[in-house]
Write a protein that holds these residues in place. Structure first.
Motif, PDB file in Angstrom:
ATOM      1  N   LEU A 182       5.574   9.289   4.046  1.00 17.00           N
ATOM      2  CA  LEU A 182       5.665   7.863   3.714  1.00 17.00           C
ATOM      3  C   LEU A 182       7.118   7.464   3.459  1.00 17.00           C
ATOM      4  CD1 LEU A 182       4.379   5.129   2.939  1.00 17.00           C
ATOM      5  CD2 LEU A 182       4.118   6.021   0.628  1.00 17.00           C
ATOM      6  N   SER A 185      -5.605   2.743  -1.526  1.00 19.06           N
ATOM      7  CA  SER A 185      -4.200   2.874  -1.130  1.00 19.06           C
ATOM      8  C   SER A 185      -3.376   1.718  -1.686  1.00 19.06           C
ATOM      9  CB  SER A 185      -4.091   2.938   0.387  1.00 19.06           C
ATOM     10  OG  SER A 185      -4.387   1.678   0.941  1.00 19.06           O
ATOM     11  N   ALA A 221       9.546   0.237  -0.771  1.00 20.29           N
ATOM     12  CA  ALA A 221       9.038  -0.521   0.382  1.00 20.29           C
ATOM     13  C   ALA A 221       9.912  -1.714   0.721  1.00 20.29           C
ATOM     14  CB  ALA A 221       7.603  -0.980   0.104  1.00 20.29           C
ATOM     15  N   ILE A 245       3.290  11.934   0.664  1.00 18.97           N
ATOM     16  CA  ILE A 245       4.417  11.123   0.200  1.00 18.97           C
ATOM     17  C   ILE A 245       5.695  11.340   1.028  1.00 18.97           C
ATOM     18  CG2 ILE A 245       5.981  10.778  -1.764  1.00 18.97           C
ATOM     19  CD1 ILE A 245       3.529  10.972  -3.568  1.00 18.97           C
ATOM     20  N   GLU A 302       8.741   7.214  -3.465  1.00 25.84           N
ATOM     21  CA  GLU A 302       8.208   6.453  -2.325  1.00 25.84           C
ATOM     22  C   GLU A 302       8.150   4.950  -2.620  1.00 25.84           C
ATOM     23  OE1 GLU A 302       6.494   8.286  -4.367  1.00 25.84           O
ATOM     24  OE2 GLU A 302       4.415   7.613  -4.607  1.00 25.84           O
ATOM     25  N   MET A 303       8.551   4.570  -3.838  1.00 31.02           N
ATOM     26  CA  MET A 303       8.453   3.149  -4.194  1.00 31.02           C
ATOM     27  C   MET A 303       9.708   2.405  -3.745  1.00 31.02           C
ATOM     28  SD  MET A 303       5.500   2.849  -5.319  1.00 31.02           S
ATOM     29  CE  MET A 303       4.134   3.691  -6.120  1.00 31.02           C
ATOM     30  N   LYS A 325      -1.182  -0.422  -4.085  1.00 35.70           N
ATOM     31  CA  LYS A 325      -0.334  -0.030  -5.199  1.00 35.70           C
ATOM     32  C   LYS A 325      -0.824  -0.692  -6.477  1.00 35.70           C
ATOM     33  CE  LYS A 325       3.913   0.409  -2.508  1.00 35.70           C
ATOM     34  NZ  LYS A 325       5.185  -0.268  -2.187  1.00 35.70           N
ATOM     35  N   GLN A 348       3.883  -2.136  -9.101  1.00 40.18           N
ATOM     36  CA  GLN A 348       4.607  -1.726  -7.904  1.00 40.18           C
ATOM     37  C   GLN A 348       4.397  -2.682  -6.746  1.00 40.18           C
ATOM     38  OE1 GLN A 348       6.654   0.750  -9.930  1.00 40.18           O
ATOM     39  NE2 GLN A 348       7.001   0.509  -7.738  1.00 40.18           N
ATOM     40  N   HIS A 387       0.836  -1.201   0.000  1.00 38.51           N
ATOM     41  CA  HIS A 387       0.000   0.000   0.000  1.00 38.51           C
ATOM     42  C   HIS A 387       0.871   1.250   0.000  1.00 38.51           C
ATOM     43  CE1 HIS A 387      -4.053  -1.823   0.644  1.00 38.51           C
ATOM     44  NE2 HIS A 387      -3.272  -2.852   0.909  1.00 38.51           N
ATOM     45  N   THR A 388       0.274   2.320  -0.465  1.00 38.84           N
ATOM     46  CA  THR A 388       1.049   3.556  -0.582  1.00 38.84           C
ATOM     47  C   THR A 388       0.164   4.728  -0.190  1.00 38.84           C
ATOM     48  OG1 THR A 388       2.417   4.850  -2.079  1.00 38.84           O
ATOM     49  CG2 THR A 388       0.465   3.861  -3.025  1.00 38.84           C
ATOM     50  N   ARG A 389       0.728   5.916  -0.339  1.00 38.52           N
ATOM     51  CA  ARG A 389      -0.045   7.136  -0.090  1.00 38.52           C
ATOM     52  C   ARG A 389       0.211   8.106  -1.219  1.00 38.52           C
ATOM     53  NH1 ARG A 389       1.832   8.099   5.907  1.00 38.52           N
ATOM     54  NH2 ARG A 389       2.209   5.862   6.101  1.00 38.52           N
TER      55      ARG A 389
END
Lengths: 219, 120, 387
Positions: free
Chosen positions: B107, C185, C234, B104, C231-232, C187, C191, B97-99
């Motif tokens: 995050l 939310s 994780a 950002i 932000e990618m 991805k 991603q 999951h992301t924002r």
């Protein structure tokens, strides 16, 4: 033939006007087209930059279409005779084409076959110009008016036809200009189309023998 | 000094030729327009064909529902939510999951310190 | 905040013939220039969808390419290079080799990728299924929250928008920041694959994720932008390293002299390579919706669907809506689920404005930038055939 004196009215006023309009349009269209197709800023700046050059190109294109259209509608008889002349190829025309009418330096011709109002070369040029104008007008307007709706495949086809037709027409018109204005044998005709419309009867009798024999004497 | 002129008027043959050229022009314009309309209509056909290709492929698949995918069950049971198939688990939330937008930077900050938090 | 990338993926080259066709294609009005004037793309407005690229009559628009980096990674024996391919690639790749549009070349594609030197060939469809699990669950939570069921108070508002399309995400971030809470939310499948491959996949392969290079083959140019989003990360590394398009894959196959049409069929590798029909239709507009409905229906009703096809969400119209009655066993009622499918960003504005004004009755809205869905993406083979 030396006894022939007088003048022949080859092109009347409206024809000469149409020719002028078409010529000026052609020069402007050619210059602007070359300018923005190959990004030649020196040329496009004369017309106020590429975007304005394109605007000039488009509206000159409208004139390029409407000028001859109005002429044809007003002078349908003359136009029909012209079409008849350029679409008729007699034995004389074919014989003329075989020797290129004596215009090519290394082919010696004693006496070229008698020609109509236009010689065989001019007839072919006339036909090609009509076909070229039709193609260039048909492809030009979609590129302008329906550029947002038409698919890319059709647009690129239009651009290609427009471009190659333009190149061929520029070469044809260049040759036409050379023969009609520079070549010593035929430049006498320059004044008839560009200025007063008359040619010496003697020259006509020599260059366009078949046609001269059909003319009527006014005075 | 004599003036020579063309005869006025035209013969039947000349009239027909002049009219024929105008007619041909109209026909050529029509054919060209028809050609354009055909291209316009066919230009998006490939989209429907590719979509149909996917639907046909879907019909030929042995498993057609996402939750029936055995490897999906396996990854949840072994990795994302050990012991069961529980989507939106803590680990799934971290990895999957992301924002968006102005969230950002926060995050990124969280993700950069994630490993340290877990190591500690 | 919008994206951090200053230079966009898509740019107009000097071959531009100023025909002005692209300004009508661009969904965001990022292209400036008049007829006769060389055009220019504003990277701040551009969503990198590449529609202008595939529609340029002169092929004068190009996208940033990572093929060189992929080649380097393939030649580097210390790296484990894994690859994922989007659903839309398999029905369009064949066109580059003379096959008809829509011809399925999935198994030849796996074989070709192995021949190109990829160490493991997985499939984005696996993470598409994962997306359905995550996004579908999120949707169920949001619906339960709206119905007042206890325990789901932390869920976001309804309707929920899909998040698979990176062009749509950038568009929403740039133009409608207030809609962002409505976007799932979860991805995108691409991603999701990155972190899954570099954690679970690396664990299964017993390799250091640092030595792993994740390459994706996408029908999309916006995916190139998406994988570079800051932000990618994780997995602790850049999740997806490089993205190449369908066209670039075809070029690589041709450059290596692989006889694509005569390759023997192969299958994807285990653990993160198995796919389902639901994931396959992700590539078509309405596909994410249909896949989500298949799963949501069966999970909520706890009964098996007789017919998995939801014809109501299929089609190519830019905006389609449908209502699906789902019997919810946990609540003992029938829940009418209103869904909407938008294909083409040009048509999304009115839908968004309805949502922001509170007029929208939808529960779930799928948005895809390209007309027809990913199968018509900016990275797909360019078609200039006429009929």
């Amino acid at each position: 033939m030396s006894e022939i004196k007088g003048k022949v009215l080859k092109h009347d006023q409206q024809t000469r006007m149409m020719h002028w309009v078409h010529l000026i349009c052609f020069i402007i269209l050619g210059l602007t087209g070359i300018a923005f197709y190959w990004d030649i800023n020196i040329i496009s700046n004369i017309f106020g930059g590429p975007a304005n050059a394109s605007l000039v190109h488009r509206w000159t294109g409208v004139l390029f279409l409407t000028g001859p259209t109005i002429y044809i509608l007003l002078n349908f008889e003359r136009f029909s005779r012209f079409i008849d002349t350029i679409s008729t190829f007699t034995k004389n025309d074919i014989a003329w084409l075989k020797t290129m009418g004596g215009y090519v330096p290394f082919i010696k011709v004693e006496h070229a076959p008698p020609q109509d109002k236009y010689n065989a070369g001019q007839k072919i040029l006339g036909g090609l110009i009509i076909i070229g104008c039709l193609l260039i007008i048909l492809t030009g307007f979609p590129m302008w008016l329906w550029r947002y709706t038409l698919p890319a495949a059709f647009l690129s086809m239009c651009y290609n036809i427009h471009f190659w037709t333009a190149i061929i027409m520029i070469l044809l018109v260049g040759g036409h200009f050379f023969l009609a204005a520079i070549h010593p044998k035929s430049r006498v005709e320059f004044a008839s189309m560009m200025m007063d419309g008359y040619v010496d009867a003697e020259i006509t009798a020599h260059h366009n023998e078949s046609w001269f024999n059909e003319l009527q004497k006014v005075e | 000094m004599s003036i020579f002129k063309e005869k006025e008027g035209f013969t039947r043959r000349q009239f027909l030729k002049g009219s024929a050229i105008l007619a041909v022009t109209v026909v050529v314009t029509g054919v060209f327009a028809k050609f354009g309309v055909d291209i316009y209509k066919a230009s998006d056909d490939y989209i429907a064909e590719r979509v149909q290709g996917l639907y046909t492929l879907d019909e030929s698949m042995a498993i057609r529902r996402s939750h029936n995918n055995p490897e999906i069950a396996q990854i949840y049971q072994e990795f994302l939510s050990p012991g069961g198939v529980n989507p939106v688990s803590e680990k799934a939330h971290h990895l999957l999951h992301t924002r968006y937008g102005k969230d950002i930077p926060a995050l990124i900050e969280e993700l950069e310190h994630h490993d340290e938090d877990h190591a500690a | 905040m919008s994206t951090v990338i200053a230079e966009g993926v898509i740019h107009v080259t000097n071959d531009c013939k100023a025909c002005d066709h692209c300004t009508s294609i661009c969904p965001t009005g990022a292209i400036s220039g008049m007829l006769g004037q060389k055009h220019h793309i504003d990277p701040r407005l551009c969503v990198n969808c590449g529609q202008c690229l595939i529609n340029c009559p002169f092929g004068a628009i190009s996208d940033a390419s990572s093929v060189e980096m992929v080649r380097q990674a393939l030649n580097d024996s210390t790296k484990i290079v894994v690859v994922q391919e989007a659903p839309a690639v398999r029905v369009a790749l064949g066109e580059e080799f003379g096959l008809a549009p829509g011809t399925n070349v999935k198994n030849k594609m796996y074989a070709a990728l192995r021949k190109l030197g990829f160490d493991r060939v997985y499939d984005t469809e696996f993470t598409a299924d994962l997306t359905i699990m995550e996004e579908g669950t999120e949707l169920i939570h949001r619906v339960f929250n709206a119905l007042g069921v206890e325990g789901f108070e932390s869920s976001g508002p309804l309707p929920q928008f899909t998040s698979c399309c990176p062009a749509w995400i950038k568009y929403a971030e740039d133009k409608y920041p207030h809609i962002l809470p409505h976007i799932s939310s979860a991805k995108s499948p691409q991603q999701m694959f990155g972190p899954v491959a570099k954690t679970y996949g690396a664990m299964k392969l017993n390799v250091d994720p640092e030595d792993m290079i994740v390459v994706s083959v996408m029908p999309c140019t916006a995916k190139k932008y998406e994988c570079d989003r800051p932000e990618m990360i994780a997995s602790g590394f850049k999740d997806v390293d490089y993205v190449i398009t369908t066209r670039e894959l075809a070029e690589m196959i041709k450059a290596d002299g692989i006889d694509f049409l005569n390759l023997a069929d192969e299958d994807a590798d285990k653990f993160i390579g198995l796919s389902t029909g639901a994931a396959t239709i992700f590539g078509a507009t309405g596909g994410v919706m249909e896949a989500a409905l298949r799963t949501a229906y069966e999970i909520l009703s706890e009964e098996k669907l007789d017919k998995v096809e939801f014809e109501a969400v299929r089609g190519l119209a830019p905006v389609r809506e449908a209502t699906v009655e789902i019997p919810v066993k946990a609540l003992g009622t029938k829940l009418p689920v209103h869904v909407c499918v938008v294909t083409g960003l040009k048509y999304v504005d009115s839908v968004i404005e309805d949502v922001l004004a509170g007029r929208s009755t939808y529960h779930f809205i799928e948005v895809m930038n390209c007309p027809g869905g990913c199968i018509n993406g900016g990275g797909q083979p360019i078609r200039r055939d006429t009929y």
